[in-house]
Scaffold this active site. Structure first.
Site, short mmCIF file in Angstrom:
data_model
loop_
_atom_site.label_atom_id
_atom_site.label_comp_id
_atom_site.label_asym_id
_atom_site.label_seq_id
_atom_site.Cartn_x
_atom_site.Cartn_y
_atom_site.Cartn_z
CB SER A 122 28.13 37.46 39.03
OG SER A 122 29.16 38.69 40.05
CE LYS B 269 30.96 39.83 36.53
NZ LYS B 269 30.36 39.19 37.51
#
Length: 333
Positions: free
Chosen positions: A230, A275
């Site tokens: 990611s 995140k």
């Protein structure tokens, strides 16, 4: 008295015996424009580079394993963590070491794609190389990582897609000749493909191709103890920033996430809420969100964090340029 003893026993068990869950929450974040342990996260040799400013932070999901029931309950109650079955991250029959190795393989693939996406976006000359080889495969011992692939069965190779298309026509047990350049010298290598594990009719060579800069130029991405794919988008943007004049961030603290393929398309990720929380915690102003995660991100966006949609590396670059010019890039809703 009996009830008290039962409660005490349950409390002791809950504080000692590991629960079959893991806790997911905000993980570490790293500035891809900076250094980790004295080593630049992203660097380039043989290419002109330019000063950067601000931050381009990649973000991660933290996984807390081996927790007791009481610890799991406390993390869940904090509102910053989510519990998930341990088997969803560590499938039965796979060791923690195997899962870590798989995550590392995905991370290595994301690095190769990030480099390719940056080179493609910048329109720099490239070559197709052997990025990795599968141990024990038909190509092992005949090719080495870094070999430049010039031709396959007489077909010139000018992109990874051309290579994949050409290899798609190969058949198991039918030898084919590859022209590669190693150490500056071309050579022909004959490889007899095996059968693909998932489809016996398909040829299997055990090659992971990569898009690399031309000879004499090298891109390097170094970041230990991080797995998964990611961070690809943020790695690509860091390379673009270092290889073009003027700071891409405009001095802002930008964070983000997203997988990226060799053509620069940004893919979705999991755990975006964690995140974003970490990005807000460290002071990010802007958060780059994969287009497919936009609705989810908008529903959980922390206060004060400007969400910017990123469907491709090119879109992300344009969005940051729009911000620098005082405009409003496409957001998430």
């Amino acid at each position: 008295m009996t009830a008290l003893l039962v409660l005490l026993g349950l409390t002791v068990v809950g504080s000692v015996v590991p629960a079959p869950v893991v806790a997911l929450g905000p993980g570490p974040t790293f500035d891809t424009l900076g250094e980790v342990n004295g080593t630049p996260v992203v660097s380039a040799e043989g290419l002109p580079t330019y000063p950067t400013d601000g931050h381009l932070n990649m973000t991660t999901v933290g996984v807390t394993d081996g927790i007791t029931a009481l610890r799991a309950l406390g993390l869940w109650a904090s509102g910053t963590h989510r519990l998930a079955p341990r088997s969803s991250l560590y499938p039965p029959g796979e060791s923690a070491e195997q899962v870590t190795a798989q995550n590392q393989q995905e991370f290595d693939g994301s690095i190769a794609n990030a480099e390719a996406a940056a080179l493609t976006h910048l329109g720099l000359p490239t070559r197709v190389t052997v990025g990795a080889l599968t141990d024990g495969s038909p190509s092992a011992g005949l090719l080495v990582e870094g070999d430049e692939i010039r031709a396959v069965a007489g077909t010139p190779i000018d992109s990874v897609q051309t290579l994949l298309d050409t290899l798609g026509a190969a058949r198991p047990d039918v030898p084919l000749t590859m022209t590669v350049v190693r150490g500056g010298a071309p050579r022909d290598v004959t490889i007899t493909p095996g059968s693909h594990p998932g489809d016996p009719a398909r040829a299997f060579l055990g090659i992971t191709p990569a898009t690399s800069p031309v000879a004499g130029q090298e891109l390097t991405i170094t970041l230990g103890d991080v797995g998964g794919p990611s961070a690809g988008l943020m790695f690509s943007l860091a390379l673009v920033d270092k290889l073009t004049p003027g700071p891409l961030t405009g001095g802002r603290f930008v964070a983000g996430t997203g997988t990226v393929d060799a053509e620069g398309r940004v893919g979705p990720i999991s755990g975006i809420q964690f995140k974003m929380l970490k990005a807000q915690e460290v002071g990010a102003e802007v958060f780059l969100v994969p287009a497919a995660n936009c609705a989810e991100a908008a529903a959980d966006a922390p206060d004060g964090l400007n969400l910017v949609r990123a469907g491709t590396v090119g879109e992300a670059v344009s969005a940051l340029e729009t911000l620098e010019a005082g405009g409003t890039p496409a957001g998430c809703s």
